[in-house]
Design a protein around this motif. Structure first.
Motif, short mmCIF file in Angstrom:
data_model
loop_
_atom_site.label_atom_id
_atom_site.label_comp_id
_atom_site.label_asym_id
_atom_site.label_seq_id
_atom_site.Cartn_x
_atom_site.Cartn_y
_atom_site.Cartn_z
N ALA A 45 0.83 -1.21 0.00
CA ALA A 45 0.00 0.00 0.00
C ALA A 45 0.86 1.26 0.00
CB ALA A 45 -0.93 0.00 1.21
N MET A 46 1.91 1.26 0.82
CA MET A 46 2.80 2.43 0.85
C MET A 46 3.53 2.59 -0.47
SD MET A 46 4.33 2.60 4.75
CE MET A 46 4.70 0.86 5.01
N ARG A 47 3.95 1.50 -1.08
CA ARG A 47 4.63 1.59 -2.38
C ARG A 47 3.68 2.10 -3.45
NH1 ARG A 47 8.89 3.18 -4.17
NH2 ARG A 47 9.98 1.99 -2.53
N LEU A 48 2.41 1.71 -3.41
CA LEU A 48 1.44 2.22 -4.37
C LEU A 48 1.25 3.73 -4.18
CD1 LEU A 48 -0.61 1.80 -6.64
CD2 LEU A 48 -2.29 1.12 -4.90
N ALA A 50 4.28 -4.52 7.60
CA ALA A 50 5.71 -4.57 7.35
C ALA A 50 6.23 -3.17 7.07
CB ALA A 50 6.00 -5.48 6.16
N GLY A 51 7.52 -2.95 7.42
CA GLY A 51 8.15 -1.68 7.09
C GLY A 51 8.60 -0.86 8.27
N PHE A 52 8.29 -1.31 9.50
CA PHE A 52 8.55 -0.46 10.66
C PHE A 52 9.53 -1.07 11.66
CE2 PHE A 52 4.31 0.81 9.12
CZ PHE A 52 4.59 2.12 8.81
N ARG A 54 13.21 -0.29 3.94
CA ARG A 54 12.29 0.34 4.88
C ARG A 54 12.53 1.85 4.96
NH1 ARG A 54 13.19 -0.88 9.87
NH2 ARG A 54 14.98 -2.28 9.73
N SER A 55 13.79 2.24 5.11
CA SER A 55 14.10 3.67 5.25
C SER A 55 13.80 4.41 3.95
CB SER A 55 15.55 3.86 5.67
OG SER A 55 16.44 3.30 4.72
N GLU A 56 14.12 3.81 2.81
CA GLU A 56 13.85 4.46 1.53
C GLU A 56 12.35 4.61 1.29
OE1 GLU A 56 15.91 2.09 -1.33
OE2 GLU A 56 17.86 3.03 -0.95
N LEU A 57 11.58 3.57 1.60
CA LEU A 57 10.13 3.63 1.38
C LEU A 57 9.49 4.67 2.29
CD1 LEU A 57 7.52 2.61 0.11
CD2 LEU A 57 7.49 0.76 1.81
N LEU A 58 9.85 4.66 3.56
CA LEU A 58 9.22 5.60 4.49
C LEU A 58 9.60 7.05 4.18
CD1 LEU A 58 9.56 3.42 7.65
CD2 LEU A 58 7.42 4.13 6.58
N ALA A 59 10.82 7.26 3.70
CA ALA A 59 11.21 8.62 3.29
C ALA A 59 10.36 9.07 2.11
CB ALA A 59 12.69 8.65 2.94
N ALA A 60 10.10 8.15 1.18
CA ALA A 60 9.28 8.49 0.02
C ALA A 60 7.83 8.72 0.42
CB ALA A 60 9.38 7.39 -1.03
N ALA A 64 6.22 2.98 14.25
CA ALA A 64 5.40 3.48 13.14
C ALA A 64 4.81 4.85 13.46
CB ALA A 64 4.29 2.49 12.81
N SER A 65 4.35 5.03 14.70
CA SER A 65 3.74 6.30 15.07
C SER A 65 4.75 7.44 15.09
CB SER A 65 3.05 6.17 16.43
OG SER A 65 4.00 5.98 17.47
N HIS A 66 6.02 7.13 15.35
CA HIS A 66 7.06 8.15 15.28
C HIS A 66 7.42 8.47 13.83
CE1 HIS A 66 7.71 7.21 19.59
NE2 HIS A 66 8.08 8.47 19.63
#
Length: 288
Positions: free
Chosen positions: A105-108, A125-127, A209-215, A242-244
């Motif tokens: 979902a985040m990648r979309l 996933a991702g956190f 994870r870091s690259e996706l969350l930055a995007a 995740a909340s941070h």
């Protein structure tokens, strides 16, 4: 059509389930690694009264055919977007993703921000790097491929019991369904490919994870983060992380619930999603 069925997406057989009034706000449900749209079965009855509800077997999982490219979050997100196109759903959707489905979902969102109205990330996933040893095993070169390609009844039962806080939910019907998926030509190779892409035997890789969350931070959307406090796949302290990382998000921790609250406490889950999405729809109407 409120039953699972197949459609053609770019010549590829894709399994979907669609329910609810097509004029209602659309909710798209994305399952986790090695799973299928059946993980959302109870949510159709609960969400379809007020929304158009769409679920699909992510390419290569469940009973959907894989894409030709090696499996990745980007490939899965592309397959999801093309499935929406095939269904004629061009409005921004409210994405609800469980486990790997949350990362998809985040990648979309990153790939096509105009298609996303909101995010609901469920034990996503991702956190964090921690993940159940059962999934770390899949990332071991060679051994992981063997494990992914040869699902036994004992292995399917163990994985089902890992998902729920209540072991009684690992029913024989769910185990039979997992074995039926394992007999399909694609899930074994796709599971191994995505496990190797996202993790090692030590845990979930940090770089993606870091690259996706930055995007994702570049495309802020209303976000609801939910977790079960007895999650044995992705531990619940990852909700705090995740909340941070998404500080504007709402959060909810389910008491006594495992990795799939949409199945383990379906009514409470649906109430939270309905209230969240409804508040956004109402706010949009007032602004209009």
């Amino acid at each position: 059509m409120n039953v699972p069925h197949w459609i053609e997406v770019d010549g590829r057989r894709t399994r979907v389930r669609v329910a609810g009034d097509p004029d209602r706000p659309p909710i798209l449900l994305l399952h986790g690694i090695g799973r299928s749209l059946e993980d959302w079965a109870s949510q159709f009855r609960l969400l379809a009264a007020s929304h158009r509800v769409i679920a699909l077997d992510i390419p290569g999982f469940g009973f959907s055919a894989r894409l030709r490219e090696p499996s990745s979050l980007e490939v899965f997100a592309h397959g999801v977007a093309r499935t929406l196109d095939a269904l004629g759903e061009n409005r921004p959707v409210h994405l609800v993703g469980n486990s790997l489905g949350g990362a998809v979902a985040m990648r979309l969102l990153v790939a096509a921000p105009e298609r996303v109205a909101s995010l609901t990330l469920v034990d996503s996933a991702g956190f964090g790097s921690e993940v159940t040893p059962l999934l770390r095993l899949l990332a071991v070169p060679g051994l992981g491929r063997l494990v992914a390609a040869h699902t036994t009844r004992a292995g399917a039962r163990m994985l089902e019991r890992t998902i729920y806080a209540d072991p009684a939910l690992a029913t024989e019907a769910r185990i039979e369904h997992a074995l039926a998926i394992a007999e399909q030509p694609d899930p074994g190779s796709v599971t191994y490919e995505i496990a190797r892409a996202l993790a090692t035997w030590r845990g979930v890789r940090s770089r993606w994870r870091s690259e996706l969350l930055a995007a994702v931070a570049g495309h802020p959307r209303p976000t609801l983060l939910m977790w079960g406090d007895r999650d044995r796949v992705l531990p619940s302290h990852q909700l705090c992380a995740a909340s941070h990382l998404i500080p504007h998000a709402r959060t909810h921790l389910f008491a006594g619930i495992g990795h799939a609250p949409q199945m383990e406490c379906p009514n409470e889950f649906a109430e939270l999603v309905t209230e969240f999405v409804g508040s956004l729809t109402e706010a949009g109407t007032q602004r209009g």
